[in-house]
Design an enzyme around this catalytic site. Structure first.
Site, PDB file in Angstrom:
ATOM      1  CG  ASN A  38       6.203   0.777  -3.786  1.00 13.49           C
ATOM      2  OD1 ASN A  38       7.102   0.599  -2.965  1.00 13.49           O
ATOM      3  ND2 ASN A  38       5.276  -0.120  -4.020  1.00 13.49           N
TER       4      ASN A  38
ATOM      5  CG  HIS B 136       2.962  -7.065  -4.155  1.00 10.96           C
ATOM      6  ND1 HIS B 136       4.140  -6.402  -3.866  1.00 10.96           N
ATOM      7  CD2 HIS B 136       2.595  -6.634  -5.378  1.00 10.96           C
ATOM      8  CE1 HIS B 136       4.470  -5.617  -4.885  1.00 10.96           C
ATOM      9  NE2 HIS B 136       3.554  -5.737  -5.811  1.00 10.96           N
TER      10      HIS B 136
ATOM     11  CD  GLU C  58       7.031  -2.130  -5.929  1.00 10.89           C
ATOM     12  OE1 GLU C  58       6.641  -1.683  -7.024  1.00 10.89           O
ATOM     13  OE2 GLU C  58       6.334  -2.848  -5.194  1.00 10.89           O
TER      14      GLU C  58
ATOM     15  NE  ARG D 244       8.237  -4.524  -0.661  1.00 11.28           N
ATOM     16  CZ  ARG D 244       7.387  -3.964  -1.528  1.00 11.28           C
ATOM     17  NH1 ARG D 244       7.830  -3.349  -2.600  1.00 11.28           N
ATOM     18  NH2 ARG D 244       6.092  -3.996  -1.293  1.00 11.28           N
TER      19      ARG D 244
ATOM     20  CE1 TYR E  46       8.394   0.836 -10.750  1.00 15.00           C
ATOM     21  CE2 TYR E  46       6.839   1.231  -8.963  1.00 15.00           C
ATOM     22  CZ  TYR E  46       7.723   0.402  -9.628  1.00 15.00           C
ATOM     23  OH  TYR E  46       7.934  -0.872  -9.161  1.00 15.00           O
TER      24      TYR E  46
ATOM     25  CD  GLU F 280       2.324   0.052  -5.847  1.00  9.67           C
ATOM     26  OE1 GLU F 280       1.507  -0.357  -6.682  1.00  9.67           O
ATOM     27  OE2 GLU F 280       3.445   0.485  -6.161  1.00  9.67           O
TER      28      GLU F 280
HETATM   29  C1  GBH Z   1       4.130  -1.305  -8.822  1.00  2.92           C
HETATM   30  O1  GBH Z   1       3.008  -0.496  -9.010  1.00  2.92           O
HETATM   31  C2  GBH Z   1       3.720  -2.658  -8.291  1.00  2.92           C
HETATM   32  O2  GBH Z   1       3.854  -2.708  -6.889  1.00  2.92           O
HETATM   33  C3  GBH Z   1       4.501  -3.785  -8.908  1.00  2.92           C
HETATM   34  O3  GBH Z   1       3.889  -4.997  -8.577  1.00  2.92           O
HETATM   35  C4  GBH Z   1       4.597  -3.574 -10.392  1.00  2.92           C
HETATM   36  O4  GBH Z   1       5.179  -4.656 -11.047  1.00  2.92           O
HETATM   37  C5  GBH Z   1       5.412  -2.328 -10.614  1.00  2.92           C
HETATM   38  O5  GBH Z   1       4.790  -1.246 -10.007  1.00  2.92           O
HETATM   39  C6  GBH Z   1       5.585  -1.942 -12.068  1.00  2.92           C
HETATM   40  O6  GBH Z   1       4.372  -1.560 -12.631  1.00  2.92           O
HETATM   41  O7  GBH Z   1      -1.903   1.466 -17.183  1.00  2.92           O
HETATM   42  O8  GBH Z   1      -2.202   3.865 -17.093  1.00  2.92           O
HETATM   43  O9  GBH Z   1      -3.823   2.415 -16.081  1.00  2.92           O
HETATM   44  C7  GBH Z   1       3.275   0.802  -9.489  1.00  2.92           C
HETATM   45  C8  GBH Z   1       1.988   1.550  -9.700  1.00  2.92           C
HETATM   46  C9  GBH Z   1       0.171   0.776 -11.054  1.00  2.92           C
HETATM   47  C10 GBH Z   1       1.568   2.559 -11.765  1.00  2.92           C
HETATM   48  C11 GBH Z   1      -0.347   0.605 -12.446  1.00  2.92           C
HETATM   49  C12 GBH Z   1       1.022   2.424 -13.145  1.00  2.92           C
HETATM   50  C13 GBH Z   1      -0.782   1.634 -14.526  1.00  2.92           C
HETATM   51  C14 GBH Z   1      -1.584   2.791 -14.932  1.00  2.92           C
HETATM   52  N1  GBH Z   1       1.514   1.312 -11.041  1.00  2.92           N
HETATM   53  N2  GBH Z   1      -0.300   1.867 -13.156  1.00  2.92           N
HETATM   54  S1  GBH Z   1      -2.441   2.611 -16.419  1.00  2.92           S
END
Ligand code: GBH
Length: 481
Positions: free
Chosen positions: A312, A125, A382, A80, A314, A170
């Protein structure tokens, strides 16, 4: 990851890894590429960790062949990647096409296919052409039609070979971090207003692109189009508290539901979301019309505009009522949401502070998506684990994470009967991790950013992931009897 039961994964399961253009390509001003909002954001000092930029990143623009070697070494069936809109169309419009941009993506796609790897392509993206930001970006109504032309151009140019498309990655993150918190490009802080407008226009853009594909390209190209939604798994902090339970529902309403409801359920935002925003606008004396835009009859409905669910995932959160917080009385997304997500102290944190490791949250979320939104196939587009501080090539903790997570995906498939079609690890390479620059590493391959050749070295987790893929493929290969 030895000991992982791979027999539960269907024979055609997609084993993938993911990247995004701005995070890996570099070559920010090479061969006619136009600037994007992330170039502007990084070049303004003080926005990104130690003022890192994506100017060079992994230099995948010039080192694509090195990436291809990594992909082959892992034995991926799917890869991807995203297209840099401004590399293809420097001012964002089809008035000016950059032939070198077209050639670059043609080569990537052709090489993947020649190696038996199926591409999944994300059109957006996080990296809007700066020229379009100058016209108002995602806050402007016109952006949806401009995106539709860009999507049409990509379907026409690459769709003979690309069959899996993601329109927007996202929308929650782009809208919230980019237009409410201002910590992602374009760095707008206009709490409680721009966030909904940007999200709305992303949905409109996605909807138009899906309809264009459906009407004009699907009959010939027979591909599939969706949008990638990020979501944590959430539960009430105190299961006995009705306040926390309600807060947890609101949390979902403002995250996954925000986009999933219009696309998969009703064609509109959820009642919970709309009611909260309207009530609070009234209470706080906001009189300039609704902050949550409405879908109008003169445009196609977002309902049904996804051919699969792209998730996605996490991490997870426990949710509590946002009590007595100053946010409650100010115009803001979090005030509207009225809920706060916290990390359970028993969850390990991997690398970056927000990433609590909760593999079984993914299983629960997959079942929830099937029960709540759709029985369409689900791709996990993701999922990953980060490292900070000293580089550890022997990243046994990340390897364990992937094993635990894949085990949970396996249970979702075999026990909960969720139709999971594939899994994309984030990420193929260590790369530019947005506001955290290069301080956070998500790769299956380490990239040495201190040397000009940006040498890629496989992590142990990469080797172990490759072993899982190869085991699954050898076990499910049709036998010649
Ligand atoms: C993904 O977002 C993205 O699609 C990708 O590009 C990125 O590299 C990957 O995750 C890893 O981060 O710092 O507490 O304000 C995941 C969603 C967005 C979740 C940013 C965490 C930070 C919150 N992420 N967020 S904070």
């Amino acid at each position: 990851m030895s000991g992982l039961d791979v027999t539960v994964f269907p024979h055609d399961f997609a084993w993938g890894a993911a990247t995004a253009a701005y995070q890996i390509e570099g070559g920010w001003d090479m061969d006619g590429r136009g600037p994007s909002i992330w170039d502007t954001f990084c070049h303004a000092k003080g926005r990104v960790f130690e003022d890192h930029t994506g100017d060079v990143a992994c230099n995948s623009y010039q080192l694509w062949e090195e990436d291809l070697k990594c992909i082959r070494q892992l034995g991926l069936t799917h890869y991807r990647l995203s297209i840099s809109w401004s590399r293809l169309l420097p001012d964002g419009t089809t008035n000016h096409v950059n032939p070198k941009g077209v050639a670059y993506y043609n080569k990537v796609i052709d090489d993947l296919i020649a190696g038996g790897v199926t591409p999944m392509i994300t059109l957006y993206h996080m990296d809007l052409p700066q020229a379009l930001q100058d016209l108002g970006g995602w806050s402007s109504k016109e952006i949806a039609d401009i995106f539709e032309s860009y999507a049409r151009f990509c379907f026409k140019t690459f769709g003979d070979r690309v069959k899996l498309w993601i329109t927007v990655n996202e929308p929650y993150v782009c809208a919230k971090l980019g237009h409410e918190d201002g910590i992602f490009a374009p760095g707008i802080k206009n709490p409680g207003i721009s966030v909904y407008l940007a999200g709305h226009n992303m949905l409109r853009a996605h909807t138009k692109a899906w309809h264009t594909y459906n009407a004009h390209f699907r009959p010939l190209q027979a591909g599939q189009v969706s949008l990638a939604l990020n979501s944590d798994w959430v539960e009430a902090l105190d299961p006995g508290s009705s306040k926390d339970a309600a807060a947890s529902e609101r949390y979902k309403a403002f995250t996954l539901d925000w986009f999933a409801c219009p696309v998969f359920c009703t064609g509109d935002y959820s009642e919970t979301m709309r009611a909260r925003i309207e009530t609070r606008s009234f209470d706080l004396g906001y009189k300039q019309g609704s902050r949550l835009p409405r879908f109008t009859k003169d445009e196609p409905s977002p309902l049904g505009t996804a051919d699969f669910f792209a998730l996605n995932y996490y991490t997870s959160r426990k949710v509590k009522d946002l009590n007595g917080d100053s946010k409650k009385n100010e115009l803001s997304f979090e005030g509207d949401q009225g809920a706060e997500g916290v990390v359970d102290p028993s969850w390990p944190i991997c690398g970056v502070h927000w990433l609590a490791v909760v593999p079984d949250g993914l299983r629960k979320l997959l079942k929830y998506i099937k029960d709540t939104y759709t029985s369409l196939p689900i791709y996990i587009t993701e999922n990953g684990f980060s490292q900070m501080g000293p580089v550890q090539i022997e990243d046994t903790d990340r390897s364990q994470f992937y094993k635990d997570t894949l085990q949970e995906v396996g249970k979702a498939i075999s026990q909960d009967r969720v139709n999971v079609k594939g899994y994309f690890a984030w990420s193929l390479l260590d790369n530019f991790e947005w506001s955290d620059g290069y301080s956070v590493r998500f790769g299956l391959f380490h990239v040495d950013f201190s040397t000009p050749d940006l040498k890629r070295t496989i992590y142990r987790s990469g080797r172990d992931y490759a072993a899982v893929i190869s085991k699954h493929r050898s076990q499910t290969k049709p036998k010649n009897i």
